[in-house]
Each structure stands twice: as structure tokens, then as C-alpha cells.
Design a protein around this motif. Structure first.
Motif, PDB file in Angstrom:
ATOM      1  N   UNK A  45       0.877  -1.180   0.000  1.00 11.91           N
ATOM      2  CA  UNK A  45       0.000   0.000   0.000  1.00 11.91           C
ATOM      3  C   UNK A  45       0.908   1.222   0.000  1.00 11.91           C
ATOM      4  N   UNK A  46       0.336   2.396  -0.247  1.00 14.06           N
ATOM      5  CA  UNK A  46       1.108   3.632  -0.067  1.00 14.06           C
ATOM      6  C   UNK A  46       0.481   4.380   1.100  1.00 14.06           C
ATOM      7  N   UNK A  47       1.264   4.551   2.165  1.00 16.30           N
ATOM      8  CA  UNK A  47       0.759   5.199   3.379  1.00 16.30           C
ATOM      9  C   UNK A  47       1.834   6.119   3.922  1.00 16.30           C
ATOM     10  N   UNK A  48       1.464   7.206   4.536  1.00 13.52           N
ATOM     11  CA  UNK A  48       2.412   8.188   5.058  1.00 13.52           C
ATOM     12  C   UNK A  48       3.365   8.646   3.955  1.00 13.52           C
ATOM     13  N   UNK A  49       2.874   8.740   2.743  1.00 17.29           N
ATOM     14  CA  UNK A  49       3.693   9.207   1.630  1.00 17.29           C
ATOM     15  C   UNK A  49       4.789   8.230   1.223  1.00 17.29           C
ATOM     16  N   UNK A  60      -0.375  11.605  13.672  1.00 15.82           N
ATOM     17  CA  UNK A  60       0.969  12.202  13.637  1.00 15.82           C
ATOM     18  C   UNK A  60       1.200  13.229  12.539  1.00 15.82           C
ATOM     19  N   UNK A  61       0.407  13.175  11.488  1.00 14.59           N
ATOM     20  CA  UNK A  61       0.770  13.968  10.306  1.00 14.59           C
ATOM     21  C   UNK A  61       0.769  15.479  10.570  1.00 14.59           C
ATOM     22  N   UNK A  62       1.698  16.178   9.891  1.00 13.45           N
ATOM     23  CA  UNK A  62       1.626  17.647   9.888  1.00 13.45           C
ATOM     24  C   UNK A  62       1.380  18.143   8.465  1.00 13.45           C
ATOM     25  N   UNK A  63       1.048  17.219   7.580  1.00 17.87           N
ATOM     26  CA  UNK A  63       0.848  17.593   6.178  1.00 17.87           C
ATOM     27  C   UNK A  63      -0.626  17.671   5.791  1.00 17.87           C
ATOM     28  N   UNK A  64      -1.484  17.705   6.766  1.00 16.24           N
ATOM     29  CA  UNK A  64      -2.913  17.825   6.492  1.00 16.24           C
ATOM     30  C   UNK A  64      -3.524  18.868   7.398  1.00 16.24           C
ATOM     31  N   UNK A  65      -4.775  19.148   7.126  1.00 12.52           N
ATOM     32  CA  UNK A  65      -5.503  20.140   7.925  1.00 12.52           C
ATOM     33  C   UNK A  65      -5.568  19.754   9.396  1.00 12.52           C
ATOM     34  N   UNK A 111       0.978 -13.854  15.162  1.00  6.86           N
ATOM     35  CA  UNK A 111       1.907 -13.957  14.033  1.00  6.86           C
ATOM     36  C   UNK A 111       3.337 -13.967  14.587  1.00  6.86           C
ATOM     37  N   UNK A 112       4.081 -15.019  14.271  1.00  6.25           N
ATOM     38  CA  UNK A 112       5.454 -15.116  14.801  1.00  6.25           C
ATOM     39  C   UNK A 112       6.505 -14.667  13.805  1.00  6.25           C
ATOM     40  N   UNK A 113       6.212 -14.886  12.510  1.00  5.57           N
ATOM     41  CA  UNK A 113       7.176 -14.537  11.474  1.00  5.57           C
ATOM     42  C   UNK A 113       6.511 -13.630  10.443  1.00  5.57           C
ATOM     43  N   UNK A 114       7.070 -12.458  10.238  1.00 10.95           N
ATOM     44  CA  UNK A 114       6.506 -11.512   9.264  1.00 10.95           C
ATOM     45  C   UNK A 114       7.513 -10.397   9.054  1.00 10.95           C
ATOM     46  N   UNK A 115       7.290  -9.632   8.007  1.00 13.17           N
ATOM     47  CA  UNK A 115       8.158  -8.486   7.752  1.00 13.17           C
ATOM     48  C   UNK A 115       7.281  -7.289   7.410  1.00 13.17           C
ATOM     49  N   UNK A 116       7.555  -6.169   8.051  1.00 14.51           N
ATOM     50  CA  UNK A 116       6.825  -4.952   7.713  1.00 14.51           C
ATOM     51  C   UNK A 116       7.848  -3.885   7.338  1.00 14.51           C
ATOM     52  N   UNK A 117       7.633  -3.294   6.172  1.00 11.38           N
ATOM     53  CA  UNK A 117       8.522  -2.208   5.725  1.00 11.38           C
ATOM     54  C   UNK A 117       7.702  -0.943   5.575  1.00 11.38           C
ATOM     55  N   UNK A 118       7.944  -0.016   6.479  1.00  9.86           N
ATOM     56  CA  UNK A 118       7.180   1.229   6.489  1.00  9.86           C
ATOM     57  C   UNK A 118       8.117   2.350   6.045  1.00  9.86           C
ATOM     58  N   UNK A 119       8.230   2.511   4.748  1.00  8.61           N
ATOM     59  CA  UNK A 119       9.064   3.575   4.207  1.00  8.61           C
ATOM     60  C   UNK A 119      10.483   3.584   4.760  1.00  8.61           C
TER      61      UNK A 119
END
Ligand code: ADP
Ligand code: MG
Ligand code: MG
Length: 319
Positions: free
Chosen positions: A12-16, A45-50, A169-177
Motif C-alpha cells: 500500500x502507499x501510506x504516510x507518503x 501524527x501527520x503535519x501535512x494535512x488540515x 503472528x510469529x514470522x513476518x516483515x513490515x517495511x514502512x518507508x
């Protein structure tokens, strides 16, 4: 979703930024829940929105304190602590400068030196008033703005890890930017995380970092920058000068237990550079790093929690 040898990859595309989740089962519902969770956090957290809780604090600068959620309060408290360490280049009140430069956004430009000097007066993290009982935050000067961009992605990656663990979930990978959290292992071996080649047009990797149950957070000057008159202006600013930090580093990767620490430490190491950074890491055995420099060197600190394999002969490996 795509699958390769039993690994299911959701994006997905999240947090730019592009976000990827790898699971060992086809579980669209779980992936959807993870992406929703990230979205909810982004909205805080965002400062890029209203609107966001952080924006509410910034809007009330010079006027009144704002009560925020306990979790946001704890992140802000940590950000203030790190920002006020002696010699720290991490500064969560850097917002006015970030907004002025607009690096990575339309309209980025080099502000006048006098403007930067004036804005620096609004970036003293010691001035932020926190109230532990009310969980409120007050920016006493009009124009002050907090920016949690150097810690939020790491914190959110940890929130996702806790959620996945809760779900069994014991095994997984998350890549957040660029903030990667490896839970457990990949198929009968550690997770392998590519270290990006700075400024490469494609996804070319300088090497591979192998880890089990660690966070691997990278911050590079090649991610958000603009060039003008042969100079590269990147998105990590020096709170002393108001200009992008100027040193030998192209990227810093931190390997440690949690992504919040990883995110904080990438920024701290940016400020210290290789030599001082390695000395600091010696005093902090839980935190390890891979530095990539303009001289085409890859410098690894101690390697108790990871192993590194170089893939690009154009860079020298020093470990
Ligand atoms: P990345 O964006 O690669 O994760 P960082 O974690 O270092 O890199 O975060 C950079 C972001 O943090 C910037 O986009 C800006 O919003 C904010 N920032 C810039 N300079 C500083 C600084 N000196 N201290 C804290 N935050 C900063
Ligand atoms: Mg970061
Ligand atoms: Mg950071």
C-alpha cells in the motif's frame, strides 16, 4: 498481493511512502487490518494535512495547551527527551524550518539566511511544556511547530509489530518507508533486507543485512532532496544552523530491537557522523549501525545482532 515460495506480499502507499507486509499465510483480512492501523496512526501524527492531534498542538502555539492521547503524549515526551540531550541534532521542534524549506514537496527552495535565523528562535525544544497528569502539550511561542517525522514511522512500525504478535503472528516483515521490522525469521533463515544504493535510479542494493527479530531503520539523504547550483539539499536539518546537515554520510541504517529507537538513532547518528557515531555506539551495545559515505565506504559497527553481505564492488566494506 503476490506470493513467492509461501511468502505473501501485500503493499500500500501510506504516510507518503510505499508500505509492504510479508506474511506466511494468505490473509488479506489481516493485511487490511494492518494497513488500517497504520492509517489511523498517520491521522494522529501527520503535519501535512488540515487536521491531526499534532496539528492541533501546533495551531494552539502561543495560546493554550492541548490535551492529546496518552500514546501520542508518550511519543512527544520521548522526542523531547532525545531533543534535549547534550549535543543532540534531533529536534522535534524543527517544524518551522521544515515547513520553510519544503524539501520533498512542491515549492522547495533555499530560504534567505536571515529568515532561517529568525525561525531558529522558534526551535528550542526546552521551551515545550509537557504536563504528565493532563497529557497536554503547550508550545509557548506563536509560530512554534512540532514535527515528529524523525520518530513517527518507527513508532508506528512498533505498533504494527505489537498488533501482529497479538494476532499470533510469529514470522513476518513490515517495511514502512525504510523502517523495517522483522518478526522472527523468513523461511528457515534470517530475514534479508536490502541496503539501498544511494541515488540509484532502480532498487539496486549495496548489500544485504540479515536479521532475526530486529528492526532495521534506514535514513538516507537521497530519499528527499533537491539540487540547486550543484548542491544537494536533503531533508535532515541541522538544528544549530537551519541548513541540511553537512557531513560525509549518504545513509545510516540502525539495527536494534525496536523501530522507535531505530528511527531516533538514525537521526542522532546523522548528526554525529561516522567517527563520533561509532564511539557513541560502543557505549550503547543494543544499537548497531551501517554507515554509507560519500567516499563510497560501507562502515559496519559491531555486528552482534546482524550480518552484512556486500553486493556492490564499487563500495569498500569496512567492518
Ligand atoms: P527518514 O525520513 O528517512 O525516515 P528521519 O527519520 O531522519 O529520515 O526523519 C526525517 C524527517 O524528520 C524530516 O522529513 C523532517 O520532517 C524531520 N526532521 C528534519 N530534521 C530533523 C531534526 N534535526 N530532528 C528531528 N526531526 C527532523
Ligand atoms: Mg525515519
Ligand atoms: Mg529517524
Amino acid at each position: 498481493m503476490s506470493s513467492d515460495s509461501g511468502v505473501y506480499c501485500y503493499s500500500a502507499v501510506l504516510m507518503g511512502s510505499p508500505v509492504q507486509l510479508k506474511l506466511f499465510e494468505d490473509n488479506q483480512q489481516l493485511a487490511g487490518n494492518v494497513f488500517r492501523l497504520i492509517k489511523q496512526q498517520e491521522d494522529i501524527f501527520t503535519v501535512n494535512r488540515e487536521r491531526s492531534q499534532v496539528m492541533a498542538i501546533n495551531r494552539a502555539a502561543g495560546e493554550h495547551a492541548v490535551v492529546v492521547s496518552r500514546t501520542l503524549y508518550e511519543v512527544i515526551k520521548l522526542a523531547k527527551k532525545v531533543s534535549t540531550l547534550p549535543g543532540s541534532c534531533f529536534n522535534f521542534t524543527i517544524g518551522p524550518l521544515v515547513k520553510r524549506w519544503k524539501i520533498g514537496f512542491q515549492g522547495c527552495h533555499v530560504p534567505a539566511a536571515s529568515e532561517l535565523r529568525a525561525l531558529l528562535r522558534l526551535t528550542d525544544p526546552n521551551q515545550v511544556i509537557l504536563d504528565d497528569v493532563a497529557a497536554s502539550v503547550f508550545l509557548p511561542l506563536a509560530g512554534m511547530e512540532i514535527d515528529l517525522g524523525a520518530i513517527a514511522k518507527g513508532y508506528i512500525a512498533d505498533v504494527v509489530r505489537d498488533y501482529l504478535r497479538q494476532q499470533g503472528v510469529e514470522n513476518a516483515l513490515i517495511n514502512l518507508g525504510g523502517n523495517v521490522l522483522a518478526l522472527g525469521n523468513s523461511v528457515q533463515q534470517p530475514w534479508k533486507i536490502g541496503l539501498k544504493q544511494p541515488f540509484a535510479a532502480d532498487d539496486a542494493a549495496l548489500g544485504v543485512i540479515s536479521v532475526t527479530d530486529k528492526s532495521v531503520v534506514t535514513s538516507g539523504i537521497y530519499e528527499r532532496y533537491f539540487e540547486l547550483d550543484g548542491r544537494c539539499y536533503h531533508h535532515i536539518l541541522d538544528p544549530q544552523t537551519g541548513y541540511p546537515l553537512d557531513n560525509e554520510l549518504l545513509s545510516v541504517t540502525i539495527i536494534c530491537d525496536n523501530a522507535t529507537d531505530g528511527d531516533v538513532w538514525t537521526t542522532l547518528m546523522y548528526g554525529q557522523g561516522v567517527e563520533q557515531g561509532l564511539a557513541t555506539l560502543d557505549q550503547n551495545p543494543g544499537i548497531e549501525a551501517v554507515f554509507v559515505t560519500r567516499d563510497k565506504e560501507i562502515i559496519c559497527s559491531s555486528q552482534r545482532q546482524f550480518s552484512f553481505k556486500r553486493l556492490n564492488d564499487g563500495y569498500r566494506l569496512i567492518d
